[in-house]
Structure formats: structure tokens, C-alpha cells
Design an enzyme around this catalytic site. Structure first.
Site, PDB file in Angstrom:
ATOM      1  N   LYS A  21       0.842  -1.210   0.000  1.00 53.94           N
ATOM      2  CA  LYS A  21       0.000   0.000   0.000  1.00 53.94           C
ATOM      3  C   LYS A  21       0.871   1.252   0.000  1.00 53.94           C
ATOM      4  CE  LYS A  21      -2.474  -0.805   3.771  1.00 53.94           C
ATOM      5  NZ  LYS A  21      -2.148  -2.143   4.215  1.00 53.94           N
ATOM      6  N   GLU A 145      -2.789   6.338   4.117  1.00 52.97           N
ATOM      7  CA  GLU A 145      -2.767   4.873   4.073  1.00 52.97           C
ATOM      8  C   GLU A 145      -3.161   4.335   5.444  1.00 52.97           C
ATOM      9  OE1 GLU A 145       1.227   3.358   3.379  1.00 52.97           O
ATOM     10  OE2 GLU A 145       0.633   1.372   4.072  1.00 52.97           O
ATOM     11  N   LYS A 193     -12.135 -14.148  -6.256  1.00 55.98           N
ATOM     12  CA  LYS A 193     -12.976 -14.307  -5.062  1.00 55.98           C
ATOM     13  C   LYS A 193     -12.394 -13.597  -3.810  1.00 55.98           C
ATOM     14  CE  LYS A 193     -16.244 -16.959  -5.316  1.00 55.98           C
ATOM     15  NZ  LYS A 193     -17.427 -16.605  -6.116  1.00 55.98           N
ATOM     16  N   PRO A 194     -11.097 -13.747  -3.534  1.00 56.26           N
ATOM     17  CA  PRO A 194     -10.587 -13.045  -2.347  1.00 56.26           C
ATOM     18  C   PRO A 194     -10.830 -11.536  -2.421  1.00 56.26           C
ATOM     19  CG  PRO A 194      -8.926 -14.578  -3.196  1.00 56.26           C
ATOM     20  CD  PRO A 194     -10.041 -14.547  -4.197  1.00 56.26           C
ATOM     21  N   THR A 195     -10.727 -10.980  -3.624  1.00 58.58           N
ATOM     22  CA  THR A 195     -10.981  -9.540  -3.791  1.00 58.58           C
ATOM     23  C   THR A 195     -12.461  -9.234  -3.531  1.00 58.58           C
ATOM     24  OG1 THR A 195      -9.157  -9.253  -5.316  1.00 58.58           O
ATOM     25  CG2 THR A 195     -10.942  -7.657  -5.505  1.00 58.58           C
ATOM     26  N   GLN A 196     -13.338 -10.086  -4.064  1.00 57.42           N
ATOM     27  CA  GLN A 196     -14.774  -9.869  -3.836  1.00 57.42           C
ATOM     28  C   GLN A 196     -15.087  -9.883  -2.336  1.00 57.42           C
ATOM     29  OE1 GLN A 196     -17.381 -12.425  -6.181  1.00 57.42           O
ATOM     30  NE2 GLN A 196     -15.757 -12.719  -7.666  1.00 57.42           N
ATOM     31  N   LYS A 227     -15.280  -8.429 -14.840  1.00 57.49           N
ATOM     32  CA  LYS A 227     -15.866  -9.266 -13.795  1.00 57.49           C
ATOM     33  C   LYS A 227     -15.672  -8.609 -12.415  1.00 57.49           C
ATOM     34  CE  LYS A 227     -15.463 -13.898 -11.906  1.00 57.49           C
ATOM     35  NZ  LYS A 227     -14.683 -15.129 -11.921  1.00 57.49           N
ATOM     36  N   CYS A 385      26.360   5.888  12.294  1.00 57.93           N
ATOM     37  CA  CYS A 385      26.002   5.924  13.719  1.00 57.93           C
ATOM     38  C   CYS A 385      26.754   4.839  14.491  1.00 57.93           C
ATOM     39  CB  CYS A 385      24.490   5.831  13.855  1.00 57.93           C
ATOM     40  SG  CYS A 385      23.913   6.514  15.407  1.00 57.93           S
ATOM     41  N   MET A 388      29.993   4.235  13.147  1.00 59.71           N
ATOM     42  CA  MET A 388      31.078   5.139  13.559  1.00 59.71           C
ATOM     43  C   MET A 388      31.616   4.696  14.921  1.00 59.71           C
ATOM     44  SD  MET A 388      31.148   9.247  14.282  1.00 59.71           S
ATOM     45  CE  MET A 388      31.174   9.384  16.068  1.00 59.71           C
ATOM     46  N   HIS A 511      22.494   9.794  10.251  1.00 56.60           N
ATOM     47  CA  HIS A 511      21.958   8.780   9.326  1.00 56.60           C
ATOM     48  C   HIS A 511      21.678   9.406   7.963  1.00 56.60           C
ATOM     49  CE1 HIS A 511      21.284   5.443  12.163  1.00 56.60           C
ATOM     50  NE2 HIS A 511      21.137   6.410  13.054  1.00 56.60           N
ATOM     51  N   GLU A 513      21.280   8.048   5.214  1.00 55.24           N
ATOM     52  CA  GLU A 513      20.394   7.234   4.370  1.00 55.24           C
ATOM     53  C   GLU A 513      18.968   7.781   4.293  1.00 55.24           C
ATOM     54  OE1 GLU A 513      21.725   6.303   7.261  1.00 55.24           O
ATOM     55  OE2 GLU A 513      20.432   4.964   8.440  1.00 55.24           O
TER      56      GLU A 513
HETATM   57  N1  GLN Z   1      23.214   2.513  19.895  1.00 57.67           N
HETATM   58  C1  GLN Z   1      23.945   3.695  19.532  1.00 57.67           C
HETATM   59  C2  GLN Z   1      23.460   4.916  20.287  1.00 57.67           C
HETATM   60  O1  GLN Z   1      22.394   4.918  20.841  1.00 57.67           O
HETATM   61  C3  GLN Z   1      23.884   3.928  18.052  1.00 57.67           C
HETATM   62  C4  GLN Z   1      22.500   4.255  17.565  1.00 57.67           C
HETATM   63  C5  GLN Z   1      22.331   4.119  16.084  1.00 57.67           C
HETATM   64  O2  GLN Z   1      23.124   3.433  15.430  1.00 57.67           O
HETATM   65  N2  GLN Z   1      21.312   4.715  15.558  1.00 57.67           N
HETATM   66  O3  GLN Z   1      24.123   5.914  20.324  1.00 57.67           O
END
Ligand code: GLN
Length: 543
Positions: A21, A145, A193-196, A227, A385, A388, A511, A513
């Protein structure tokens, strides 16, 4: 009435969980945004935790962190990556938050002697949150959602609230339901059928879906749409096929072909103009281009049966690989295996090593070992994090020879706490939502790998931690070749470290990412992949 004529789309799911979803909602967001609409996405999670921050990633996958420091469901990560927009606390609502608010009001006496009930008190609180999602800016379309699957007891208050919301805002709301059309090998047929049943279940709670999105492994015959339309009481054009795609980034294009955006806008009485999706198409062209070189990255973590636990890291690696015109094969290595001398060969043959964030001491020595391996063998390393923290612990133990060096998170009695608890965290007892969370600024030192990556003197990145580098050891680290290339503006907190005499070894407290987007890869990931690709080329030349 809704404000500013904002339109609301509610997405529910049936037949089974994990149909995507979140990806469907995010893809619709992409199509609508491309046509010039201001779009926001919101997720309702029916569990009682206030947020997923206290949940095990095995239970719930990654915890995504927003700019304003909210620990949220991983779908918010998909939303941000797809519609390329930061989302906030208001965009993820759990049953826990709703009940907490209602009970706080009850204790305060706000209900003036009334009996507090699911209807209207809980449902009103939910409806308030739907409206709040568009309060930060004028929003044309809110896509909400509802987590879980129709039939779950937990999601009933949310479903009742969206039913009421539509009753009160008829012109401005539509319902979208996502189901599965399974294919039975034995009979060689797709089954409706599951959708119905799912649509019927939805009707028993008063919701008639306007659009049906049907997941299937392969395209189903067009006659099936007729259908489904007839039995489920939706128009034929509103039966949308959503077959499995090689990449989640194909889904907006796939749904555009099925005219999902056109039908949606028609039902909302809004104008349609064809989405161009220029950058989106460029990105998917790159990821599907054949013959690209593949680099291999070792992701050393402890949640290895569910890659959802590291979903933003995995996606950021893919974005960065596309930007470097290569593919990235991710070997998810269980750090406990490394402790038992298993899978070391994967470290030997890979092009880059990444240690992501984490909590708890299970597998910690394996992560330290992975970081040591990258340092000693000149393999590009990206630490996030906890990644490191382990780099610091390895350096302290094996280069500085600081006996028993550790993080006080894992060994409170260590004589050398090179990673220690943040001062303001010392007296915090409650676990939920109390870490250093969200966006904080970081100052970058020039002529460093970090500066080369960002080409900026100051950045802002999202955080989620309680522990940090212990500054009393700074001088010793510097003397042996650690560069503290990123710090908080007041220089009190170390944000990024790197190694002087190494191909590319960068580890950050934040982070990155969470801020990577498909066609806007994160600078740190882009540099990491670039260096890993370089290593692969050098290895091939040597052969
Ligand atoms: N556990 C570590 C801390 O609390 C690292 C946390 C993490 O990697 N987000 O500082």
C-alpha cells in the site's frame, strides 16, 4: 468541511498484508505531484505503541526518522523518497497516539462528564489528525494509508473515522482498496474471489471503494477487469492492475499506464494533464540498463533475515549505484557470523564495507571486526552511527592500544569509554522518543573526504542516538591519523570521522540514508560507491 478544497484519498488493503500500500500510495503521489498538485502522504498504524521507536526491527522493519525527530514507520521513507519531500510528525499516526491523547484529555476533564467512547471521541481525534496532515502548507491532495488488512480488529476505529470523514466531506474524498488476484497453477486461472470478499468486508463497515488496485504476479486478462468491476461495484476503468515489477521505482510508471492518476483525478473532479515523469524515467532507464558493472558491498548488521530492517540504507546504496552507472550487489552479513569466523571471505572479495546503525551488544564484536578489516585492507568503509562507534572502538583498541576500549553502551565498566553517553542523556530513564533525534547542523572541515563529498561547509542531517565520541580522547586519535572532519557548530559533538591514510574511510554519527532520493543520491553514499567502484576497477586491472 475540509479547508481550501483539499482532497483526500484513503488507501486500505485486503486479502493479505505486504501488498505494498505504501508504494502504491507513494507512486500515486509521484503522478499527482508531477502534474503540479501539492501532495502529502500520511500513514495510520493501528498498533498501540506511541511510535515504532521501541519496536524490534524484526517486528517492524526499519525505524524511519523525520526532520523534526519523529521515529516513524518505514513507509514514510518510501513516501519521502518518492514524492521528494520532507514529512513530519503529523504524517504518521498510531492508535497509541490517539488513545494517549484521548486519555490525557479525559484526565484533564476536557470531556465534561461524558462517557469517553471509541465513537465519537477516538474517531474525532483521528479525523482531527487527517485534517492536521495538511496544516503545514496548502495541500491539494492528502493520501492517507491505513495500515493493516481489512478484517483486523485493530484498524476498526480508523476505518470508522475515514467512513465518517467521507460522509462529512463527500465531494472531496475517495477510497482506494488494494487487494491480491492470486494465480492458481492447478487450474491455470487468476482468482477474483478473495478480492470480492475483501470488498464485501469493507462494505460491512460502510465503505464502498471507488478504485480497486489489484496486485498480481503477472498481467491478468482484460476481461477479468469487467468481472471484478461488476462484482465489486466499481467502474471498469477504476479496476487497476498492478503486476509485480522488477523495481519499486517502476510502479509509478506502471500505474500511469493503467491510468490510475486519470481515474483518481476524475473521481475527485480535478483536472488531469499527463505526467511527464522525466527524471523518474531517466532513473528507471539507468537501473534497467543491461551490462552495467556490478560492485559488491558488504552490509554488516545483525538483522539479516529481513532486509526491511535496513531499507533506507539499501535504497540509498541503489540510488548511489545508479548515479555511478553501476549495479550494487548487497551482501547482508550477520556480524555474529564474523565473530565465529564465518563469511570472512565475503569481506575479502567485496568492494566496500558498510556498518549501519544499531542497538544492543549482540554481534558488536563482529561489527568491530568488519571495521578493522576495512581499515587494515584499505577497503572503502562507510559507518553510520553505530558504524562510527565501532570504527572508533577498533582504532582505540588496535592502533592506540587502549586496553578494553569500548562504548559505555555495551560495557559500562570499561576503563576506556571512547564512546560515551551524551551528557543530556545521563538522567533519562524512559526509552521511547528520548534519544537525540532529528535534524542537527554539522560543520565540515575543508580538504577532507567529507568536504569532497558534500562540497559544502555546513550541512544538516538526521540523528537517532544516545552515545557519542568521547572528546577526552580526541588528541590521541588525531595524532594517529583520525580526522574529525565534521562536528556540531560549537565543536562539542563529533559528527564525522575519517582516516588520513586510507582510500576512503568515513563514518558519521548521523543517518544520511534518510535523505537519499532515487535521482538525488546522497553525497556520502555517492562517494562511497564511487570509491568502491574504483577499487573494483583497480582489482580488475591487477588481474
Ligand atoms: N546505539 C547507539 C546509540 O544509541 C547507536 C544508535 C544508532 O546506530 N542509531 O548511540
Amino acid at each position: 468541511m475540509t479547508k481550501n478544497n483539499t482532497k483526500y484519498i484513503f488507501i486500505t488493503g485486503g486479502v493479505t498484508s505486504s501488498l505494498g500500500k505504501g508504494i502504491v500510495g507513494a507512486s500515486l503521489g509521484v503522478l499527482l505531484k508531477d502534474q503540479g498538485h501539492t501532495v502529502t502522504l500520511q500513514k495510520f498504524d493501528p498498533y498501540l505503541n506511541l511510535d515504532p521507536g521501541t519496536m524490534n526491527p524484526y517486528e517492524h522493519g526499519e525505524v524511519f526518522v523525520t526532520e523534526d525527530g519523529c521515529e516513524t514507520d518505514l513507509d514514510l521513507g518510501h513516501y519521502e523518497r518518492f514524492i521528494d519531500k520532507n514529512l513530519y510528525r503529523v504524517n504518521n499516526v498510531t492508535s497509541g497516539m490517539i488513545f494517549h491523547e484521548v486519555l490525557t484529555k479525559e484526565r484533564r476533564g476536557d470531556y465534561l462528564g461524558n462517557t469517553v467512547q471509541i465513537i465519537p471521541h477516538v474517531t474525532n481525534e483521528i479525523k482531527k489528525r487527517i485534517m492536521a496532515s495538511s496544516q503545514t502548507e496548502i495541500t491539494d491532495i492528502v493520501i492517507t494509508e491505513i495500515g493493516g488488512t481489512i478484517g483486523d480488529i485493530e484498524s476498526l476505529p480508523f476505518l470508522e473515522a475515514i467512513r465518517q470523514f467521507q460522509f462529512e466531506n463527500k465531494e472531496n474524498c475517495i477510497h482506494m482498496h488494494l487487494t491480491l488476484i492470486p494465480y492458481l497453477d492447478s487450474s491455470g486461472e487468476f482468482k477474483t474471489k478473495p478480492t470480492q470478499h475483501s470488498v464485501k468486508e469493507l462494505r460491512t463497515i460502510g465503505i464502498q471503494t471507488d478504485i480497486l488496485i489489484c496486485r498480481s504476479t503477472n498481467p491478468f486478462p482484460i476481461e477479468l477487469k469487467k468481472k471484478i468491476a461488476l462484482f465489486c461495484d466499481v467502474t471498469e476503468e477504476a479496476v487497476i492492475m498492478c503486476q509485480d515489477a522488477p523495481s519499486i521505482y517502476d510502479v509509478p510508471l506502471l500505474l500511469k499506464n493503467e491510468k490510475l492518476d486519470q481515474v483518481t483525478l476524475k473521481k475527485l473532479s480535478l483536472d488531469y494533464k499527463e505526467a511527464k515523469l522525466t527524471e523518474w524515467k531517466q532513473y528507471t532507464d539507468i537501473i534497467h540498463k543491461e551490462g552495467k558493472p556490478t560492485i559488491s558491498i558488504c552490509l554488516v548488521g545483525k538483522y539479516t533475515t529481513l532486509s526491511d530492517s535496513y531499507i533506507s540504507v539499501v535504497e540509498a546504496l541503489k540510488h548511489a549505484a545508479a548515479a555511478n552507472a553501476c549495479d550494487c550487489k548487497i551482501n547482508l552479513i550477520n556480524s555474529e557470523d564474523l565473530e565465529n569466523k564465518k563469511n570472512i571471505s565475503l569481506l575479502e572479495t567485496c568492494d566496500g564495507i558498510l556498518v549501519p546503525g544499531g542497538f544492543g551488544d549482540r554481534g558488536i564484536e563482529g561489527k568491530i571486526l568488519a571495521s578493522k578489516y576495512a581499515r587494515e585492507n584499505n577497503i572503502p568503509y562507510l559507518g553510520l552511527c553505530l558504524g562510527m562507534h565501532v570504527a572508533i572502538i577498533d582504532f582505540a583498541r588496535h592502533v592506540l592500544h587502549l586496553e578494553n576500549a569500548h562504548s559505555s553502551e555495551f560495557k559500562s565498566t570499561t576503563s576506556n569509554p571512547v564512546i560515551d553517553i551524551l551528557p543530556h542523556q545521563k538522567d533519562i530513564k524512559e526509552k521511547g522518543g528520548t534519544m537525540r533525534l532529528g535534524a542537527y547542523p554539522c560543520k565540515i572541515q575543508e580538504q577532507t573526504k567529507l568536504y569532497d563529498a558534500y562540497e559544502l561547509n555546513s550541512i544538516s542531517e538526521r540523528h537517532r542516538h544516545r552515545y557519542e565520541f568521547n572528546n577526552t580522547y580526541k588528541k590521541q586519535f588525531e595524532e594517529k591519523g583520525v580526522i574529525f572532519s565534521g562536528t556540531s557548530p560549537d565543536q562539542k559533538l563529533v559528527e564525522v570521522i575519517e582516516l588520513k591514510d586510507h582510500a576512503w574511510f568515513v563514518a558519521c554519527q548521523f543517518h544520511p540514508e534518510f535523505k537519499s532520493r532515487p535521482y538525488k543520491p546522497h553525497p556520502l553514499f555517492k562517494s562511497f560507491i564511487k570509491e568502491s567502484y574504483m577499487r573494483k576497477k583497480l582489482k580488475t586491472q591487477k588481474k
